[in-house]
Scaffold this motif. Structure first.
Motif, PDB file in Angstrom:
ATOM      1  N   GLU A   1      63.938  94.724  69.009  1.00 14.10           N
ATOM      2  CA  GLU A   1      64.779  94.817  70.154  1.00 14.10           C
ATOM      3  C   GLU A   1      65.303  93.135  70.567  1.00 14.10           C
ATOM      4  O   GLU A   1      66.435  92.739  70.902  1.00 14.10           O
ATOM      5  CB  GLU A   1      64.028  94.946  71.412  1.00 14.10           C
ATOM      6  N   ARG A   2      64.144  92.130  69.923  1.00 10.67           N
ATOM      7  CA  ARG A   2      64.517  90.558  69.773  1.00 10.67           C
ATOM      8  C   ARG A   2      65.755  90.360  68.831  1.00 10.67           C
ATOM      9  O   ARG A   2      66.736  89.692  69.236  1.00 10.67           O
ATOM     10  CB  ARG A   2      63.502  90.002  69.671  1.00 10.67           C
ATOM     11  N   ASN A   3      65.594  91.215  67.771  1.00 12.70           N
ATOM     12  CA  ASN A   3      66.638  90.982  66.698  1.00 12.70           C
ATOM     13  C   ASN A   3      67.737  91.400  67.063  1.00 12.70           C
ATOM     14  O   ASN A   3      69.099  90.994  66.882  1.00 12.70           O
ATOM     15  CB  ASN A   3      66.066  91.756  65.155  1.00 12.70           C
ATOM     16  N   LEU A   4      67.974  92.634  67.830  1.00 12.49           N
ATOM     17  CA  LEU A   4      69.290  93.163  68.283  1.00 12.49           C
ATOM     18  C   LEU A   4      69.794  92.297  69.245  1.00 12.49           C
ATOM     19  O   LEU A   4      71.137  92.315  69.295  1.00 12.49           O
ATOM     20  CB  LEU A   4      68.856  94.581  68.632  1.00 12.49           C
ATOM     21  N   ARG A   5      69.138  91.848  70.189  1.00  8.92           N
ATOM     22  CA  ARG A   5      69.779  90.864  71.104  1.00  8.92           C
ATOM     23  C   ARG A   5      70.189  89.424  70.467  1.00  8.92           C
ATOM     24  O   ARG A   5      71.479  88.993  70.943  1.00  8.92           O
ATOM     25  CB  ARG A   5      68.522  90.331  72.253  1.00  8.92           C
ATOM     26  N   THR A   6      69.504  88.910  69.422  1.00  9.74           N
ATOM     27  CA  THR A   6      70.217  87.902  68.845  1.00  9.74           C
ATOM     28  C   THR A   6      71.608  88.312  68.008  1.00  9.74           C
ATOM     29  O   THR A   6      72.538  87.533  68.125  1.00  9.74           O
ATOM     30  CB  THR A   6      69.287  87.523  67.795  1.00  9.74           C
ATOM     31  N   ALA A   7      71.531  89.558  67.271  1.00  8.67           N
ATOM     32  CA  ALA A   7      72.751  89.925  66.890  1.00  8.67           C
ATOM     33  C   ALA A   7      73.900  90.265  67.771  1.00  8.67           C
ATOM     34  O   ALA A   7      74.927  89.978  67.655  1.00  8.67           O
ATOM     35  CB  ALA A   7      72.418  91.524  66.177  1.00  8.67           C
ATOM     36  N   GLU A   8      73.583  90.637  68.977  1.00  8.50           N
ATOM     37  CA  GLU A   8      74.667  90.973  70.249  1.00  8.50           C
ATOM     38  C   GLU A   8      75.056  89.466  70.472  1.00  8.50           C
ATOM     39  O   GLU A   8      76.187  89.179  70.699  1.00  8.50           O
ATOM     40  CB  GLU A   8      74.016  91.598  71.373  1.00  8.50           C
TER      41      GLU A   8
END
Length: 635
Positions: free
Chosen positions: A282-289
């Motif tokens: 989830e943290r990685n996906l927020r960073t990607a976003e």
């Protein structure tokens, strides 16, 4: 003051868009050069400004009551009037006033009525204020400045050459005293002296100027603003041509650098996004976003640089080394019938020289080149080229091209040993691609023919190039490409050119051709200008001769002529002083309240004042002529 404004102009011909979203403002004092490749829409812009055609979209607002004068590059200029009478049409109002004054004067002589005297006085003053005493002199000085001699003043326009007729029309436009001058290639058909005169005229012109020209030296001298039309858009630069060129190159480099840096940053962020998505937390996906939003912000600010226009990019290859003495010319002369073009021409061209032959129109520059090429016989003298010298010639008239052939045939017949691939590759360098190589020579424009001629020069591998006006018919990008190619050329150049910017770029020597032979100037065009004031501009003799070089009898005759001129100058100066005092006295008398009601007296004084002013103008012209003649004899 704003004279005219264009807002979001669009103009198309059929499916071809010429101008799009073009906006600009022309103000008082603007001297604007309009640049763009052939076909960019420069002349279309002028036709829109003069309301000759209408825009498809947008509007042009012209300040109320402004006068616009337009000289077209290609116009049907013909008349049975002579040059003086044709230009006199600009001053019809003054000619009519002269007739009215004459009629009033005759009427007053028969019956002196107060209202007629008052009308005469008012009209006479208006005539003087509007330039009635000087307009004939201005007509002659303008035509002279543009290269006319007095013998051409009385010749009907129909008997003059096309170039001479165009110059008459240019004189008319210059004297119309318009608020806005539109000049389309005004330096065509002018020699360097006439172009220099036109530069001086336009620099002091009180109105605003829009001009289309490929003469970069002229643009540097005259303009304070540049409009460039490229990719259907108009971009404005404050400054002359040299500033525009520097600013455009700097802007282009900055745009390309900015775009490259943003592309690089986007790729870096995309790499981070890909990595974060692989981890899929989830943290990685927020960073990607978050990184994707950063990419979106960058993309909104990205402006992709416009694709650069296709331009020439080539170099001259040449054959093995030649002798140091490339050309030696001794005592060559040429005349036609009884007219001497040049006599006693002596000069040398050494290996690596970049020699430019300059001189007034008609002095025989092209004839001299043709003699050196063996295409014409001289009347006397001889010349020789050194061992291993291989020459090639660029003909400004393009007579070396066969109109019946295709471009491909012109090259293959010139160099039959070349294969098809080599010919096509060479022509592509000169912007003839695909089926264009099968265009017939006779259908090509002047610029396209020039490119074919330069392709032949490049392929000839000559080590000695003789070039006759090589930048004629070329737009500015093509001129710059030719300059770059010739600048890198390690062979020898002998060139005839009126293109002063081109001369400044390449010349190491200038040979000034006159009836008496060659005057050598070491350096470029700017050095030529510095030296030119030391050379005589009149036809006989064209080279200034120091009195030290004359024999005793000639010195005595020269000193006698100087004394005569000094006496004439002194007498003219005395008369100018007398006339200035007399006109001042007359003006004071006319202003005297004691005679303000004496209309006959005022009319008499006005007539005398007019005569004195006319005499003053004539004497000042004589003084200027005597002074110039004395300056030349003393140089």
């Amino acid at each position: 003051m704003i004279l005219l404004t264009a807002s979001k102009i669009k103009k198309s011909y059929g499916i071809d868009t010429i101008l799009e979203d073009v906006s600009f403002t022309l103000s008082s004092g603007d001297r604007t050069g309009v640049l763009g490749i052939n076909g960019a829409g420069k002349t279309t812009l002028f036709k829109l400004i003069t309301d000759e055609i209408s825009p498809d979209e947008g509007s042009i607002f012209r300040n109320k009551n402004i006068k616009i004068s337009y000289m077209k590059q290609f116009g049907e200029y013909s008349s049975e009037k002579n040059a003086i009478d044709e230009v006199m049409g600009v001053f019809t109002h003054l000619v009519e006033m002269e007739q009215q004054l004459s009629d009033l004067n005759k009427k007053i002589e028969k019956q002196s009525l107060d209202e007629d005297i008052l009308r005469f006085t008012e009209l006479n003053q208006k005539y003087i204020d509007m330039g009635g005493l000087t307009y004939r002199g201005r007509i002659k000085s303008t035509l002279t400045g543009l290269g006319f001699s007095e013998e051409h003043f009385s010749v009907p326009l129909s008997s003059l050459s096309g170039g001479q007729r165009t110059r008459v029309m240019l004189a008319k436009v210059l004297l119309e005293n318009a608020d806005v001058l539109l000049l389309d290639e005004p330096t065509n058909h002018l020699d360097i002296d006439a172009v220099t005169w036109l530069e001086d005229f336009l620099q002091s012109y009180p109105g605003s100027i829009l001009l289309i020209t490929h003469d970069r030296y002229f643009l540097d001298k005259v303009t304070n603003k540049i409009y460039e039309i490229e990719h259907h858009k108009l971009k404005e630069y404050n400054g002359n041509y040299s500033y525009y060129k520097q600013k455009k190159d700097a802007d282009r480099a900055a745009e390309e650098k900015d775009y490259a840096l943003k592309e690089k940053e986007i790729k870096r962020l995309e790499g981070i996004i890909a990595q974060q998505k692989q981890w899929n937390r989830e943290r990685n996906l927020r960073t990607a976003e978050s990184k994707q939003k950063a990419i979106d912000r960058i993309e909104q600010t990205m402006v992709k640089p416009e694709k650069t226009l296709d331009t020439l990019n080539f170099k001259f290859n040449f054959m093995a080394d030649c002798a140091n003495d490339v050309l030696t010319v001794e005592n060559v002369s040429k005349k036609f019938d009884e007219t001497v073009l040049f006599d006693n021409v002596n000069f040398e061209v050494k290996k690596g020289d970049r020699v430019f032959i300059m001189g007034a129109n008609g002095c025989g520059k092209t004839t001299l080149l043709k003699i050196l090429l063996g295409r014409m016989r001289s009347d006397s003298g001889r010349f020789k080229t050194g061992p291993r010298v291989e020459s090639a010639y660029y003909d400004q008239a393009q007579c070396d091209l066969d109109d019946s052939k295709t471009i491909f045939e012109e090259i293959s017949d010139f160099l039959p040993a070349l294969d098809n691939t080599t010919i096509r590759s060479a022509l592509a360098v000169f912007l003839f691609k695909g089926e264009e190589v099968f265009k017939q020579i006779g259908t090509l424009s002047g610029g396209e023919k020039a490119r074919v001629a330069f392709a032949k020069l490049m392929l000839s591998k000559a080590n000695f190039l003789l070039l006759d006006e090589p930048t004629n018919h070329l737009d500015i990008p093509s001129k710059e490409a030719i300059e770059a190619a010739l600048g890198a050329y390690e062979g020898t150049l002998l060139t005839v050119s009126h293109d002063r910017y081109f001369v400044n770029k390449l010349a190491t020597k200038i040979y000034l051709l006159s009836k008496e032979g060659i005057t050598v100037i070491h350096g470029d065009y700017d050095e030529y200008i510095r030296t030119k004031k030391l050379l005589e501009e009149k036809s006989e003799p064209e080279k200034k001769i120091s009195s030290n070089a004359l024999d005793y009898k000639q010195q005595k005759a020269l000193e006698s002529e100087k004394r005569k001129l000094r006496t004439k100058i002194s007498r003219a100066e005395e008369r100018i002083t007398e006339l200035e005092e007399e006109t001042l006295q007359l003006s004071e008398e006319i202003s005297n309240p004691e005679i303000s009601s004496d209309f006959e007296k005022i009319m008499e004084l006005n007539n005398i004042l007019t005569e004195k002013n006319q005499e003053l103008e004539r004497v000042m012209e004589e003084w200027e002529q005597y002074s110039q003649e004395l300056d030349m004899l003393e140089s």
